[in-house]
Design an enzyme around this catalytic site. Structure first.
Site, PDB file in Angstrom:
ATOM      1  CG  ASP A  91      -1.551   4.847   4.062  1.00 25.98           C
ATOM      2  OD1 ASP A  91      -1.594   5.250   2.887  1.00 25.98           O
ATOM      3  OD2 ASP A  91      -2.324   5.257   4.949  1.00 25.98           O
TER       4      ASP A  91
ATOM      5  CB  ALA B  31      -5.164  12.745   6.212  1.00 25.30           C
TER       6      ALA B  31
ATOM      7  CG  LEU C   7      -7.833  10.501   7.649  1.00 27.05           C
ATOM      8  CD1 LEU C   7      -8.652  11.247   6.610  1.00 27.05           C
ATOM      9  CD2 LEU C   7      -8.622  10.314   8.942  1.00 27.05           C
TER      10      LEU C   7
ATOM     11  CG  HIS D  49      -1.836   1.192   1.272  1.00 29.24           C
ATOM     12  ND1 HIS D  49      -3.199   1.070   1.415  1.00 29.24           N
ATOM     13  CD2 HIS D  49      -1.618   2.530   1.173  1.00 29.24           C
ATOM     14  CE1 HIS D  49      -3.764   2.253   1.398  1.00 29.24           C
ATOM     15  NE2 HIS D  49      -2.820   3.173   1.260  1.00 29.24           N
TER      16      HIS D  49
ATOM     17  CG  HIS E 150       0.097  15.114   2.144  1.00 32.38           C
ATOM     18  ND1 HIS E 150      -0.863  15.466   1.231  1.00 32.38           N
ATOM     19  CD2 HIS E 150      -0.287  13.912   2.645  1.00 32.38           C
ATOM     20  CE1 HIS E 150      -1.795  14.522   1.175  1.00 32.38           C
ATOM     21  NE2 HIS E 150      -1.466  13.557   2.019  1.00 32.38           N
TER      22      HIS E 150
ATOM     23  CG  ASN F  61      -4.949   8.589  -3.298  1.00 33.10           C
ATOM     24  OD1 ASN F  61      -3.898   8.050  -3.649  1.00 33.10           O
ATOM     25  ND2 ASN F  61      -5.088   9.180  -2.124  1.00 33.10           N
TER      26      ASN F  61
ATOM     27  CG  HIS G 293      -4.764   2.209   5.643  1.00 34.37           C
ATOM     28  ND1 HIS G 293      -6.112   2.195   5.878  1.00 34.37           N
ATOM     29  CD2 HIS G 293      -4.588   2.930   4.516  1.00 34.37           C
ATOM     30  CE1 HIS G 293      -6.705   2.882   4.941  1.00 34.37           C
ATOM     31  NE2 HIS G 293      -5.821   3.327   4.095  1.00 34.37           N
TER      32      HIS G 293
ATOM     33  CG  HIS H  92      -9.840   4.529   3.208  1.00 38.38           C
ATOM     34  ND1 HIS H  92      -8.620   5.144   3.359  1.00 38.38           N
ATOM     35  CD2 HIS H  92     -10.600   4.984   4.244  1.00 38.38           C
ATOM     36  CE1 HIS H  92      -8.641   5.931   4.412  1.00 38.38           C
ATOM     37  NE2 HIS H  92      -9.837   5.860   4.970  1.00 38.38           N
TER      38      HIS H  92
ATOM     39  CE  LYS I 229      -7.839   2.286  -1.072  1.00 40.67           C
ATOM     40  NZ  LYS I 229      -6.779   2.241  -0.100  1.00 40.67           N
TER      41      LYS I 229
ATOM     42  CG  HIS J 183      -0.718   7.125  -1.067  1.00 38.37           C
ATOM     43  ND1 HIS J 183      -1.960   7.276  -1.638  1.00 38.37           N
ATOM     44  CD2 HIS J 183      -0.924   6.451   0.095  1.00 38.37           C
ATOM     45  CE1 HIS J 183      -2.878   6.723  -0.854  1.00 38.37           C
ATOM     46  NE2 HIS J 183      -2.271   6.208   0.207  1.00 38.37           N
TER      47      HIS J 183
ATOM     48  NE  ARG K 219       0.700  12.034  -2.239  1.00 37.08           N
ATOM     49  CZ  ARG K 219      -0.293  11.564  -1.515  1.00 37.08           C
ATOM     50  NH1 ARG K 219      -1.280  10.889  -2.060  1.00 37.08           N
ATOM     51  NH2 ARG K 219      -0.337  11.748  -0.218  1.00 37.08           N
TER      52      ARG K 219
HETATM   53  C1  NCD Z   1      -3.516   9.049   2.038  1.00 35.91           C
HETATM   54  C2  NCD Z   1      -3.046  10.109   1.021  1.00 35.91           C
HETATM   55  O1  NCD Z   1      -2.491  11.123   1.437  1.00 35.91           O
HETATM   56  O2  NCD Z   1      -3.217   9.893  -0.182  1.00 35.91           O
HETATM   57  N1  NCD Z   1      -3.608   9.671   3.329  1.00 35.91           N
HETATM   58  C3  NCD Z   1      -3.588   9.056   4.534  1.00 35.91           C
HETATM   59  O3  NCD Z   1      -3.798   9.732   5.545  1.00 35.91           O
HETATM   60  N2  NCD Z   1      -3.338   7.779   4.649  1.00 35.91           N
HETATM   61  C4  NCD Z   1      -4.805   8.441   1.609  1.00 35.91           C
HETATM   62  C5  NCD Z   1      -5.199   7.214   2.387  1.00 35.91           C
HETATM   63  O4  NCD Z   1      -4.627   6.140   2.211  1.00 35.91           O
HETATM   64  O5  NCD Z   1      -6.105   7.318   3.216  1.00 35.91           O
HETATM   65 ZN    ZN Z   2      -3.146   5.135   1.628  1.00 32.58          ZN
END
Ligand code: NCD
Ligand code: ZN
Length: 350
Positions: free
Chosen positions: A251, A267, A223, A16, A255, A44, A177, A139, A102, A18, A20
């Protein structure tokens, strides 16, 4: 004689993640490709990955940003919406453009506004996943202002997950998660072959107090939100048990500081650089290094029906705490997760 300062295991995967796109992708992808063989890439993006052609283009963008000679393989996912085309999904899964789909309940988390408003719209999509044996990644939080933010995972189990599993008995689901004792116990009690869960390094390291240590701590906010200590302890027990239902998913969610340190901060916790070191520290502390290979490298591929990475990696314990510098992106930066304990496990192989 057993050397307690060295551990060798199969190259792990991140189930899992991210990464970007654009400049953030370029800045972070090396932190994952260095340590992991494969990663399930979350779809996402601000414009979510909803078709197989978008997934293929996104995969190419990731591959183009990989350091030379990297063998890292991104596994792509389809962002489900109320109008996902089951045929496009089927073709995408069959061709390998996608590995999984997803489910973001609309509004549940970062960039989930195009997510699903009512999962009963998706019965055809779940049939395709069941038919091909491909996982649905969820999620697992309800989106309801009347449900306390700390209860949203548990309510999701009762209101969404249990009925969904009753309607689609062959559907493989990864409960992403997980953060609660209820999630662990639901999986343990059901002991199903078609349900598993990922656990992050941060949910194994912190409880909800970490967000309020001497003030508000935006870099501890993600989150699903961190819960009470009893939940962290249950997650720890599950991860360290070797039980095949639980496996590694960071996860890691970058950011920039500007977007986190704000009156309405995003988040997401960025942990890719220190993820393996953090998990190892936690497993060592729990006297469970013997189960690390199951959690990090075996249980995930077993659930996804993919081969376990054959390459072995070795980590050694340093004498001094490791330092993980933040990732610089132009004039801004992404802060790396800092668990409330020192990290010593460092990769010894390239
Ligand atoms: C994730 C994100 O920033 O894309 N944020 C998070 O708090 N985990 C999205 C997600 O997996 O919930
Ligand atoms: Zn995530």
């Amino acid at each position: 004689m057993k050397n307690e300062n060295v551990i060798t295991f199969n190259r792990p995967d991140d189930w899992h993640l991210h990464v970007r796109n654009d400049d953030v992708l370029a800045a972070v992808i090396g932190d994952t490709s260095r340590d992991f063989g494969r990663a399930i890439i979350m779809p996402n993006l601000p414009t979510p990955i909803t078709t197989r052609s978008m997934a293929t283009a996104y995969r190419d963008e990731i591959l183009n940003q990989l350091p030379d000679k990297s063998k890292f393989s991104p596994l792509m996912t389809c962002y489900l919406t109320d109008t996902t085309d089951p045929d496009d999904l089927r073709e995408g899964l069959k061709s390998g453009a996608y590995t999984a789909a997803k489910l973001y309940p609309a509004g549940a988390t970062t960039n989930s506004n195009n997510g699903v408003t009512n999962i009963s719209y998706l019965d055809d999509v779940f049939d395709v996943l069941s038919e091909l044996g491909c996982p649905l990644l969820v999620h697992g939080e309800v989106v309801d202002d009347n449900v306390d933010v700390f209860d949203r995972e548990n309510v999701f189990i009762q209101k969404i997950l249990i009925p969904l599993r009753a309607r689609h008995k062959k559907l493989k689901i990864v409960f992403e998660h997980i953060t609660t004792k209820q999630a662990v116990e639901y999986i343990e009690n059901e002991n199903p072959s078609c349900l598993a869960a990922t656990i992050t390094p941060h949910h194994l390291s912190i409880n909800r107090n970490a967000m309020f240590q001497g003030g508000i701590r935006p870099h501890m906010y993600c989150l699903p939100i961190a819960k009470r200590e009893e939940h962290r302890r249950t997650l720890l027990r599950a991860a360290c048990s070797g039980d095949e239902h639980f496996f590694l998913g960071t996860d890691s969610a970058p950011h920039t500081k500007e977007t986190k340190e704000s009156s309405c901060g995003c988040a997401g916790i960025y942990n890719s650089p220190c993820a393996i070191s953090t998990y190892l520290q936690i497993f060592e502390q729990a006297d469970a290094l013997g189960q690390f290979n199951d959690f990090a490298s075996k249980n995930g591929p077993l659930f996804y029906n993919l081969p376990i990475n054959t390459e072995l990696v070795t980590y050694k314990k340093e004498n001094k705490p490791l330092v993980f510098p933040n990732v610089v992106i132009d004039a801004d930066s992404v802060e790396v997760f800092s668990p409330p304990f020192n990290l010593y496990w460092k990769k010894a192989t390239s």
